[in-house]
Design a protein around this motif. Structure first.
Motif, PDB file in Angstrom:
ATOM      1  N   VAL A   1      -8.074   2.204   9.938  1.00  0.00           N
ATOM      2  CA  VAL A   1      -7.682   3.587   9.701  1.00  0.00           C
ATOM      3  C   VAL A   1      -6.179   3.602   9.433  1.00  0.00           C
ATOM      4  N   ILE A   2      -5.793   4.171   8.292  1.00  0.00           N
ATOM      5  CA  ILE A   2      -4.394   4.212   7.879  1.00  0.00           C
ATOM      6  C   ILE A   2      -3.966   5.663   7.803  1.00  0.00           C
ATOM      7  N   LYS A   3      -2.817   5.980   8.408  1.00  0.00           N
ATOM      8  CA  LYS A   3      -2.292   7.343   8.390  1.00  0.00           C
ATOM      9  C   LYS A   3      -0.963   7.339   7.659  1.00  0.00           C
ATOM     10  N   CYS A   4      -0.777   8.304   6.771  1.00  0.00           N
ATOM     11  CA  CYS A   4       0.488   8.454   6.066  1.00  0.00           C
ATOM     12  C   CYS A   4       1.524   8.993   7.048  1.00  0.00           C
TER      13      CYS A   4
ATOM     14  N   PHE B   1       0.824  -1.201   0.000  1.00  0.00           N
ATOM     15  CA  PHE B   1       0.000   0.000   0.000  1.00  0.00           C
ATOM     16  C   PHE B   1       0.861   1.255   0.000  1.00  0.00           C
ATOM     17  N   TYR B   2       0.461   2.223  -0.836  1.00  0.00           N
ATOM     18  CA  TYR B   2       1.161   3.490  -0.983  1.00  0.00           C
ATOM     19  C   TYR B   2       0.163   4.634  -0.888  1.00  0.00           C
TER      20      TYR B   2
ATOM     21  N   ARG C   1       2.849   9.549  -2.735  1.00  0.00           N
ATOM     22  CA  ARG C   1       3.448   8.386  -3.401  1.00  0.00           C
ATOM     23  C   ARG C   1       4.455   7.628  -2.543  1.00  0.00           C
ATOM     24  N   LYS C   2       4.406   7.805  -1.227  1.00  0.00           N
ATOM     25  CA  LYS C   2       5.308   7.108  -0.308  1.00  0.00           C
ATOM     26  C   LYS C   2       4.640   5.842   0.212  1.00  0.00           C
ATOM     27  N   SER C   3       5.453   4.902   0.658  1.00  0.00           N
ATOM     28  CA  SER C   3       4.958   3.641   1.187  1.00  0.00           C
ATOM     29  C   SER C   3       4.252   3.856   2.524  1.00  0.00           C
TER      30      SER C   3
ATOM     31  N   ALA D   1      -4.383  -3.153  -8.017  1.00  0.00           N
ATOM     32  CA  ALA D   1      -2.930  -3.339  -7.975  1.00  0.00           C
ATOM     33  C   ALA D   1      -2.325  -3.232  -9.365  1.00  0.00           C
ATOM     34  N   ASP D   2      -1.125  -2.655  -9.415  1.00  0.00           N
ATOM     35  CA  ASP D   2      -0.421  -2.595 -10.684  1.00  0.00           C
ATOM     36  C   ASP D   2       0.435  -3.849 -10.850  1.00  0.00           C
TER      37      ASP D   2
END
Length: 80
Positions: A46-49, A18-19, A24-26, A72-73
């Motif tokens: 809940v995901i926080k950069c 996940f990015y 564009r960071k991991s 996904a790519d």
């Protein structure tokens, strides 16, 4: 079918990373695909950069494994 352009057998043992879509960071999270496209994943997470310049907080709802595989790519990256 959810697996557009990607062989389903190839995605069964694949890991999805996940990015952040903004910077564009991991996000330093990954998910190993089990093979069930209807399985609910990341429900209520809940995901926080973690970067200093980005302050995004994402709440994951209604994500299924098939949806993640389709997002996904080629390298297994999903930008949330």
């Amino acid at each position: 079918m959810y697996c557009t352009g990607v062989n389903r057998l190839e995605m069964e043992k694949k890991t999805i990373f996940f990015y952040c879509r903004k910077c564009r960071k991991s996000l330093r999270m990954s998910y190993t695909v089990s093979g069930d496209p209807d399985a609910a994943v990341l429900s209520g997470i809940v995901i926080k950069c973690n970067t200093h310049k980005c302050v995004r907080v994402m709440t994951c709802r209604n994500y299924t494994e098939g949806r993640l595989v389709s997002m996904a790519d080629r390298d297994g990256k999903v930008y949330l």
